[in-house]
Design an enzyme around this catalytic site. Structure first.
Site, short mmCIF file in Angstrom:
data_model
loop_
_atom_site.label_atom_id
_atom_site.label_comp_id
_atom_site.label_asym_id
_atom_site.label_seq_id
_atom_site.Cartn_x
_atom_site.Cartn_y
_atom_site.Cartn_z
N GLY A 112 0.85 -1.27 0.01
CA GLY A 112 0.03 -0.07 -0.03
C GLY A 112 0.91 1.11 -0.04
N LEU A 115 0.32 3.54 -2.14
CA LEU A 115 0.84 3.59 -3.44
C LEU A 115 1.36 4.87 -4.17
CD1 LEU A 115 -2.01 0.97 -4.64
CD2 LEU A 115 0.20 0.50 -3.66
N HIS A 116 2.54 4.78 -4.93
CA HIS A 116 2.85 5.80 -5.61
C HIS A 116 3.16 5.73 -7.02
CE1 HIS A 116 6.82 3.93 -5.24
NE2 HIS A 116 6.56 3.89 -3.76
N GLY A 155 5.60 4.72 -8.77
CA GLY A 155 6.29 3.37 -8.97
C GLY A 155 5.47 2.20 -8.98
N HIS A 156 4.47 2.08 -7.78
CA HIS A 156 3.69 1.01 -7.97
C HIS A 156 2.74 0.80 -9.16
CE1 HIS A 156 4.43 1.63 -3.34
NE2 HIS A 156 4.31 0.32 -3.66
N GLN A 194 7.78 -9.33 7.81
CA GLN A 194 8.78 -8.95 7.04
C GLN A 194 9.53 -7.74 7.79
OE1 GLN A 194 6.59 -8.37 3.36
NE2 GLN A 194 8.44 -6.55 3.15
N GLU A 209 12.30 -3.19 -9.41
CA GLU A 209 13.79 -3.50 -9.30
C GLU A 209 14.44 -2.60 -8.43
OE1 GLU A 209 15.34 -2.57 -13.00
OE2 GLU A 209 14.59 -4.54 -13.79
N MET A 229 11.61 6.54 -6.06
CA MET A 229 10.43 6.67 -5.55
C MET A 229 10.26 5.41 -4.48
SD MET A 229 7.82 7.87 -8.38
CE MET A 229 7.88 9.32 -9.38
N SER A 256 7.80 4.52 -0.61
CA SER A 256 6.82 4.94 0.37
C SER A 256 7.39 5.79 1.40
CB SER A 256 6.05 3.68 0.87
OG SER A 256 5.18 3.18 -0.08
O1 PAF Z 1 7.80 -4.86 -1.85
C1 PAF Z 1 7.01 -4.83 -1.25
O2 PAF Z 1 6.09 -4.06 -1.02
C2 PAF Z 1 6.85 -6.04 -0.15
O3 PAF Z 1 8.04 -6.58 0.25
C3 PAF Z 1 5.85 -7.35 -0.82
C4 PAF Z 1 6.71 -7.85 -1.95
C5 PAF Z 1 4.67 -6.82 -1.32
C6 PAF Z 1 6.11 -8.43 0.23
O4 PAF Z 1 5.09 -7.95 1.33
#
Ligand code: PAF
Length: 282
Positions: free
Chosen positions: A31, A33-34, A36-37, A61, A150, A186, A188
């Site tokens: 989430g 989101l910018h 890049g996403h 993570q 990337e 870019m 978050s």
């Molecule tokens: O790159 C991310 O935003 C996260 O590491 C991912 C790949 C969505 C896994 O939670």
């Protein structure tokens, strides 16, 4: 755009698409989101008939001292941006849906070698969390394609390796990093930076470029290059975490015989950890 939170509804929509012979691409995100996403979503749309974007801030993570609680959550704006792009499904499960028995009891996926060092060294357990949640998302969506930026180059290599090692039938696509006009990648986490800090942060990409130029002009003293880059970052007010030159596909330390490199860097600006990388082919 359908907004789905439950696994059962997700599976039933995917099944209907499959029965209709449609292909599916997945864009996993956390989430906030910018552009890049959104470039990942645009790429996904060129690959498959249907696009699923997941938004899940994955606790597995994040380390104990990391920014899980403060991680920016902007679900309404994210959904608007995805609807504007005509995304087919936004999947926004909660933590109990993904980890019903809690994190302590969760089976996990470890990807050796490529998870070691760099971000894996500084953030123990991070790539186990990424690999586990991405495996779950792959199993839930069963996409033909999955798109990742990337910018998180080590993450991309971890996911490619895992997919290959576990014979997961998905094609993992790396999408080039989107940058501000200043060159800043870019992210978050850029939202935590003041305007002045954003200007300072551009030194990371500049330093990567200077190092790349040195390699292209034949300088293969990788240790000296890395040390000088770290000094450059420190002089600009950043605290380098790592700045390393690696073999592009294995992420092992670069050798004199290599021709394909990736320069991987992470540095703190105040409390914000910035990462970036640059590929070099000679
Ligand atoms: O790159 C991310 O935003 C996260 O590491 C991912 C790949 C969505 C896994 O939670």
């Amino acid at each position: 755009m359908q907004s789905i939170t439950e696994i059962k509804s997700l599976r039933s929509q995917i099944k209907a698409w499959r029965q209709a012979g449609l292909s599916v691409a997945l864009v996993p995100t956390m989430g906030n989101l910018h552009r890049g996403h959104f470039s990942l979503v645009e790429k996904a749309k060129t690959l498959a008939d249907k696009v699923v974007v997941s938004i899940f801030v994955n606790p597995m993570q994040f380390g104990a001292n990391e920014d899980l609680d403060n991680y920016p959550r902007t679900l309404n704006e994210d959904k608007q941006g995805l609807a504007d792009l005509e995304t087919d499904i936004v999947f926004t499960p909660n933590v109990e849906t993904i980890y019903p028995n809690g994190l302590g009891a969760q089976s996990f996926v470890d990807v050796p070698d490529v998870s070691m060092g760099y971000c894996g060294g500084s953030r123990p357990g991070h790539f186990r969390g990424v690999a586990t949640v991405v495996t779950k998302l792959f199993n839930l969506v069963q996409p033909d394609y999955a798109c990742f930026g990337e910018k998180d180059f080590q993450q991309l290599q971890v996911i490619k390796t895992m997919t290959r090692d576990l014979s997961i039938p998905v094609e993992v696509i790396g999408v080039p990093t989107m940058r501000e006009v200043s060159g800043l990648a870019m992210s978050s986490r850029n939202g935590y930076l003041s305007a002045a800090q954003k200007a300072t942060a551009t030194v990371l990409f500049k330093t990567l470029n200077e190092c790349a130029e040195q390699i292209k002009s034949g300088n293969k003293d990788f240790i000296a290059l890395s040390n000088s880059a770290k000094q450059n970052l420190e002089a600009a007010g950043l605290k380098p975490d790592y700045f390393e030159i690696a073999q592009r596909d294995t992420l092992k330390a670069a050798t004199l015989d290599d021709t394909q490199f990736v320069i991987l860097a992470a540095a703190f600006l105040g409390s914000v950890r910035l990462i970036d990388n640059l590929q070099v082919v000679i």
